[in-house]
Design a protein around this motif. Structure first.
Motif, PDB file in Angstrom:
ATOM      1  N   GLY A  26       2.904 -18.175  -5.110  1.00 45.37           N
ATOM      2  CA  GLY A  26       2.338 -16.999  -5.753  1.00 45.37           C
ATOM      3  C   GLY A  26       1.464 -16.174  -4.831  1.00 45.37           C
ATOM      4  O   GLY A  26       1.286 -14.978  -5.047  1.00 45.37           O
ATOM      5  N   ASN A  27       0.903 -16.798  -3.786  1.00 46.64           N
ATOM      6  CA  ASN A  27       0.050 -16.053  -2.849  1.00 46.64           C
ATOM      7  C   ASN A  27       0.830 -14.946  -2.157  1.00 46.64           C
ATOM      8  O   ASN A  27       0.317 -13.851  -1.959  1.00 46.64           O
ATOM      9  N   VAL A  28       2.062 -15.237  -1.799  1.00 48.51           N
ATOM     10  CA  VAL A  28       2.900 -14.231  -1.138  1.00 48.51           C
ATOM     11  C   VAL A  28       3.141 -13.066  -2.095  1.00 48.51           C
ATOM     12  O   VAL A  28       3.073 -11.903  -1.694  1.00 48.51           O
ATOM     13  N   LEU A  29       3.393 -13.380  -3.356  1.00 51.91           N
ATOM     14  CA  LEU A  29       3.620 -12.344  -4.356  1.00 51.91           C
ATOM     15  C   LEU A  29       2.385 -11.454  -4.516  1.00 51.91           C
ATOM     16  O   LEU A  29       2.495 -10.227  -4.597  1.00 51.91           O
ATOM     17  N   ILE A  30       1.218 -12.061  -4.525  1.00 50.86           N
ATOM     18  CA  ILE A  30      -0.027 -11.301  -4.675  1.00 50.86           C
ATOM     19  C   ILE A  30      -0.228 -10.354  -3.490  1.00 50.86           C
ATOM     20  O   ILE A  30      -0.609  -9.193  -3.662  1.00 50.86           O
ATOM     21  N   VAL A  31       0.028 -10.828  -2.285  1.00 55.06           N
ATOM     22  CA  VAL A  31      -0.117  -9.976  -1.096  1.00 55.06           C
ATOM     23  C   VAL A  31       0.882  -8.825  -1.132  1.00 55.06           C
ATOM     24  O   VAL A  31       0.520  -7.659  -0.891  1.00 55.06           O
ATOM     25  N   ILE A  32       2.128  -9.117  -1.465  1.00 56.40           N
ATOM     26  CA  ILE A  32       3.152  -8.070  -1.502  1.00 56.40           C
ATOM     27  C   ILE A  32       2.834  -7.032  -2.570  1.00 56.40           C
ATOM     28  O   ILE A  32       2.951  -5.821  -2.329  1.00 56.40           O
ATOM     29  N   ILE A  33       2.407  -7.479  -3.738  1.00 54.75           N
ATOM     30  CA  ILE A  33       2.068  -6.541  -4.804  1.00 54.75           C
ATOM     31  C   ILE A  33       0.827  -5.725  -4.442  1.00 54.75           C
ATOM     32  O   ILE A  33       0.741  -4.535  -4.760  1.00 54.75           O
ATOM     33  N   GLY A  34      -0.127  -6.343  -3.756  1.00 52.22           N
ATOM     34  CA  GLY A  34      -1.305  -5.599  -3.310  1.00 52.22           C
ATOM     35  C   GLY A  34      -0.923  -4.475  -2.359  1.00 52.22           C
ATOM     36  O   GLY A  34      -1.409  -3.342  -2.479  1.00 52.22           O
ATOM     37  N   ILE A  35      -0.048  -4.774  -1.432  1.00 48.81           N
ATOM     38  CA  ILE A  35       0.421  -3.750  -0.488  1.00 48.81           C
ATOM     39  C   ILE A  35       1.230  -2.679  -1.220  1.00 48.81           C
ATOM     40  O   ILE A  35       1.060  -1.478  -0.978  1.00 48.81           O
ATOM     41  N   ALA A  36       2.102  -3.110  -2.132  1.00 46.73           N
ATOM     42  CA  ALA A  36       2.940  -2.152  -2.869  1.00 46.73           C
ATOM     43  C   ALA A  36       2.084  -1.226  -3.737  1.00 46.73           C
ATOM     44  O   ALA A  36       2.320  -0.019  -3.787  1.00 46.73           O
ATOM     45  N   TYR A  37       1.076  -1.788  -4.415  1.00 44.18           N
ATOM     46  CA  TYR A  37       0.230  -0.943  -5.253  1.00 44.18           C
ATOM     47  C   TYR A  37      -0.624  -0.006  -4.408  1.00 44.18           C
ATOM     48  O   TYR A  37      -0.829   1.156  -4.783  1.00 44.18           O
ATOM     49  N   GLY A  38      -1.097  -0.492  -3.270  1.00 40.01           N
ATOM     50  CA  GLY A  38      -1.833   0.380  -2.365  1.00 40.01           C
ATOM     51  C   GLY A  38      -0.981   1.548  -1.909  1.00 40.01           C
ATOM     52  O   GLY A  38      -1.429   2.702  -1.875  1.00 40.01           O
ATOM     53  N   TYR A  39       0.265   1.266  -1.581  1.00 44.28           N
ATOM     54  CA  TYR A  39       1.186   2.321  -1.156  1.00 44.28           C
ATOM     55  C   TYR A  39       1.453   3.293  -2.302  1.00 44.28           C
ATOM     56  O   TYR A  39       1.461   4.514  -2.111  1.00 44.28           O
ATOM     57  N   TYR A  40       1.677   2.736  -3.498  1.00 47.58           N
ATOM     58  CA  TYR A  40       1.934   3.580  -4.666  1.00 47.58           C
ATOM     59  C   TYR A  40       0.746   4.495  -4.966  1.00 47.58           C
ATOM     60  O   TYR A  40       0.916   5.665  -5.295  1.00 47.58           O
ATOM     61  N   ASP A  41      -0.442   3.952  -4.843  1.00 48.52           N
ATOM     62  CA  ASP A  41      -1.656   4.672  -5.196  1.00 48.52           C
ATOM     63  C   ASP A  41      -2.160   5.569  -4.064  1.00 48.52           C
ATOM     64  O   ASP A  41      -3.151   6.264  -4.217  1.00 48.52           O
TER      65      ASP A  41
END
Length: 71
Positions: A26-41
């Motif tokens: 799940g740690n990998v998922l959290i990092v990827i989603i953090g990067i994706a949301y940062g990019y989206y925002d």
């Protein structure tokens, strides 16, 4: 639409935490989603310092997990 995307990202983050608790990556998922949301925002709410903090926490937690697995 923005509310739906925020709820979706929040659900994925919570599922990443649950995955970590049951032994899945799940740690990998959290990092990827953090990067994706940062990019989206546009990196307004999640800036580079916060992303760096998430990545450092990820590296530390993976190191602890590795050391725990070796012992």
């Amino acid at each position: 639409m923005e509310l739906l995307i925020n709820v979706l990202f929040s659900i994925i983050i919570v599922s990443g935490i649950v995955m970590t608790l049951i032994g899945l990556p799940g740690n990998v998922l959290i990092v990827i989603i953090g990067i994706a949301y940062g990019y989206y925002d546009g990196f307004e709410h999640i800036n580079y310092v916060m992303l760096a903090s998430i990545i450092v926490a990820f590296i530390i937690s993976e190191g602890i997990e590795f050391i725990g697995g070796v012992m």
